[in-house]
Write a protein that holds these residues in place. Structure first.
Motif, PDB file in Angstrom:
ATOM      1  N   ASP A  14     -12.388   5.144 -15.215  1.00 18.32           N
ATOM      2  CA  ASP A  14     -11.788   4.415 -16.337  1.00 18.32           C
ATOM      3  C   ASP A  14     -10.452   5.031 -16.733  1.00 18.32           C
ATOM      4  N   LEU A  15     -10.381   6.378 -16.768  1.00 21.44           N
ATOM      5  CA  LEU A  15      -9.119   7.060 -17.077  1.00 21.44           C
ATOM      6  C   LEU A  15      -8.065   6.764 -16.016  1.00 21.44           C
ATOM      7  N   HIS A  16      -8.497   6.739 -14.765  1.00 16.00           N
ATOM      8  CA  HIS A  16      -7.589   6.414 -13.667  1.00 16.00           C
ATOM      9  C   HIS A  16      -6.989   5.025 -13.855  1.00 16.00           C
ATOM     10  N   MET A  17      -7.809   4.069 -14.234  1.00 16.41           N
ATOM     11  CA  MET A  17      -7.326   2.704 -14.396  1.00 16.41           C
ATOM     12  C   MET A  17      -6.327   2.605 -15.544  1.00 16.41           C
ATOM     13  N   GLU A  18      -6.526   3.366 -16.603  1.00 10.93           N
ATOM     14  CA  GLU A  18      -5.547   3.395 -17.689  1.00 10.93           C
ATOM     15  C   GLU A  18      -4.199   3.894 -17.176  1.00 10.93           C
ATOM     16  N   THR A  19      -4.237   4.943 -16.349  1.00 12.46           N
ATOM     17  CA  THR A  19      -2.998   5.482 -15.772  1.00 12.46           C
ATOM     18  C   THR A  19      -2.333   4.461 -14.864  1.00 12.46           C
ATOM     19  N   MET A  20      -3.131   3.783 -14.024  1.00 12.34           N
ATOM     20  CA  MET A  20      -2.573   2.789 -13.110  1.00 12.34           C
ATOM     21  C   MET A  20      -1.879   1.668 -13.869  1.00 12.34           C
ATOM     22  N   ARG A  21      -2.510   1.179 -14.916  1.00 14.96           N
ATOM     23  CA  ARG A  21      -1.919   0.087 -15.687  1.00 14.96           C
ATOM     24  C   ARG A  21      -0.620   0.519 -16.361  1.00 14.96           C
ATOM     25  N   ARG A  22      -0.592   1.775 -16.807  1.00 16.09           N
ATOM     26  CA  ARG A  22       0.584   2.265 -17.519  1.00 16.09           C
ATOM     27  C   ARG A  22       1.728   2.604 -16.572  1.00 16.09           C
ATOM     28  N   GLU A  23       1.441   3.227 -15.457  1.00 18.70           N
ATOM     29  CA  GLU A  23       2.477   3.781 -14.584  1.00 18.70           C
ATOM     30  C   GLU A  23       2.808   2.917 -13.374  1.00 18.70           C
ATOM     31  N   ILE A  50       0.833  -1.206   0.000  1.00 16.73           N
ATOM     32  CA  ILE A  50       0.000   0.000   0.000  1.00 16.73           C
ATOM     33  C   ILE A  50       0.862   1.249   0.000  1.00 16.73           C
ATOM     34  N   ASP A  51       1.884   1.279   0.839  1.00 19.45           N
ATOM     35  CA  ASP A  51       2.775   2.444   0.899  1.00 19.45           C
ATOM     36  C   ASP A  51       3.429   2.696  -0.461  1.00 19.45           C
ATOM     37  N   ALA A  52       3.859   1.637  -1.136  1.00 17.55           N
ATOM     38  CA  ALA A  52       4.513   1.789  -2.437  1.00 17.55           C
ATOM     39  C   ALA A  52       3.540   2.323  -3.479  1.00 17.55           C
ATOM     40  N   VAL A  53       2.302   1.829  -3.477  1.00 14.96           N
ATOM     41  CA  VAL A  53       1.297   2.296  -4.425  1.00 14.96           C
ATOM     42  C   VAL A  53       1.011   3.786  -4.220  1.00 14.96           C
ATOM     43  N   LEU A  54       0.833   4.201  -2.966  1.00 14.86           N
ATOM     44  CA  LEU A  54       0.525   5.607  -2.696  1.00 14.86           C
ATOM     45  C   LEU A  54       1.704   6.514  -3.028  1.00 14.86           C
ATOM     46  N   ASP A  55       2.916   6.091  -2.696  1.00 21.65           N
ATOM     47  CA  ASP A  55       4.089   6.902  -3.026  1.00 21.65           C
ATOM     48  C   ASP A  55       4.202   7.117  -4.529  1.00 21.65           C
ATOM     49  N   ARG A  56       4.007   6.069  -5.299  1.00 15.43           N
ATOM     50  CA  ARG A  56       4.114   6.186  -6.748  1.00 15.43           C
ATOM     51  C   ARG A  56       2.959   7.017  -7.313  1.00 15.43           C
ATOM     52  N   TYR A  57       1.773   6.797  -6.784  1.00 19.97           N
ATOM     53  CA  TYR A  57       0.599   7.505  -7.294  1.00 19.97           C
ATOM     54  C   TYR A  57       0.749   9.016  -7.132  1.00 19.97           C
ATOM     55  N   ARG A  58       1.320   9.436  -6.015  1.00 17.53           N
ATOM     56  CA  ARG A  58       1.480  10.870  -5.764  1.00 17.53           C
ATOM     57  C   ARG A  58       2.459  11.522  -6.741  1.00 17.53           C
ATOM     58  N   ALA A  63      -2.583  11.903 -13.102  1.00 18.51           N
ATOM     59  CA  ALA A  63      -3.542  10.933 -12.576  1.00 18.51           C
ATOM     60  C   ALA A  63      -4.818  11.630 -12.107  1.00 18.51           C
ATOM     61  N   PRO A  64      -5.996  11.176 -12.558  1.00 15.76           N
ATOM     62  CA  PRO A  64      -7.250  11.761 -12.078  1.00 15.76           C
ATOM     63  C   PRO A  64      -7.390  11.570 -10.575  1.00 15.76           C
ATOM     64  N   LEU A  65      -7.993  12.529  -9.917  1.00 21.37           N
ATOM     65  CA  LEU A  65      -8.149  12.449  -8.465  1.00 21.37           C
ATOM     66  C   LEU A  65      -9.420  11.708  -8.082  1.00 21.37           C
TER      67      LEU A  65
END
Length: 244
Positions: free
Chosen positions: A201-210, A158-166, A171-173
């Motif tokens: 849906d846009l968020h999920m595209e970003t997650m898969r890519r990044e 979880i910590d790694a996902v949040l650090d990368r997401y920020r 990324a859509p909020l």
């Protein structure tokens, strides 16, 4: 004292729904129900709520929230509790396998796929500076349940996902987001609210890519659905004192 509750079947207010964010909550019970062919999801949701309210609004129950997936194949019911002891008393009263310790072991509740969680991280919008958005109700709720080997791994992931997401500027909020770890440490629940299904849906595209590398090697999610709000029930009279 008689315990009462209020109900809202169509949430149109702006801001988070507070489904898993009640300040007095110490435990959340999440039930994922698959709709069988020929059944209606509204009926499945109603049956789940009726089981919890078989006699009256249970002591310690802060809220029940029901969601129906966009494809109408899945119902998600989330309950927030101010007392774990009250939760256990209620489950024992309901019977149907409660005496086997299903809630304590988190192998299922009343023969259903319900698991007890505690919040680990909350992420309220905005994660970073953003212009004020149009004030409208939440249009999409995403609920993902992922198996984990243990609690320590779940926290690191979880910590790694949040650090990368920020770090992802485009990324859509989400309107509101939270990460929860099951009582036995063997699953993570990700809850998030969005303006619309399209934004998610846009968020999920970003997650898969990044963030794809952070998901590599993990087992497939036990459940991953986009939902619309169906009904919310909230305690009117304050629940008993908070405990652990």
């Amino acid at each position: 004292m008689r315990r009462e509750y209020s109900e809202n079947r169509l949430l149109s207010r702006a801001g988070p729904l507070n489904v898993l964010g009640h300040p007095d909550s110490v435990s959340s019970v999440v039930e994922i129900l698959h709709v069988r062919e020929g059944d209606e999801p509204e009926g499945v949701a109603g049956q789940s709520v009726a089981r919890w309210l078989v006699d009256a609004w249970p002591a310690g129950l802060l809220s029940l929230n029901c969601f129906i997936s966009f494809d109408r194949t899945t119902v998600c019911v989330m309950g927030q509790w101010s007392s774990h002891h009250s939760l256990l008393r209620t489950v024992r009263h309901l019977g149907n396998g409660a005496e086997s310790g299903a809630v304590r072991c988190d192998e299922g509740l009343r023969g259903l796929s319900a698991v007890r969680y505690r919040v680990y991280q909350r992420v309220g919008a905005p994660v970073r500076e953003q212009p004020v958005r149009e004030q409208r109700g939440t249009g999409c709720v995403n609920v993902v349940v992922r198996p984990m080997p243990d609690r320590s791994f779940a926290k690191r992931w979880i910590d790694a996902v949040l650090d990368r997401y920020r770090e992802i500027s485009e990324a859509p909020l989400w309107r509101e987001g939270s990460f929860h770890i099951s009582a036995d440490g063997r699953s993570v629940l990700i809850y998030s609210e969005w303006d619309s299904k399209g934004v998610h849906d846009l968020h999920m595209e970003t997650m898969r890519r990044e963030l794809g590398d952070l998901f590599a090697g993990l087992p497939e999610p036990r459940s991953a659905q986009q939902y619309t709000h169906h009904r919310s029930l909230n305690a009117v009279i304050s629940a008993p004192a908070r405990d652990s």
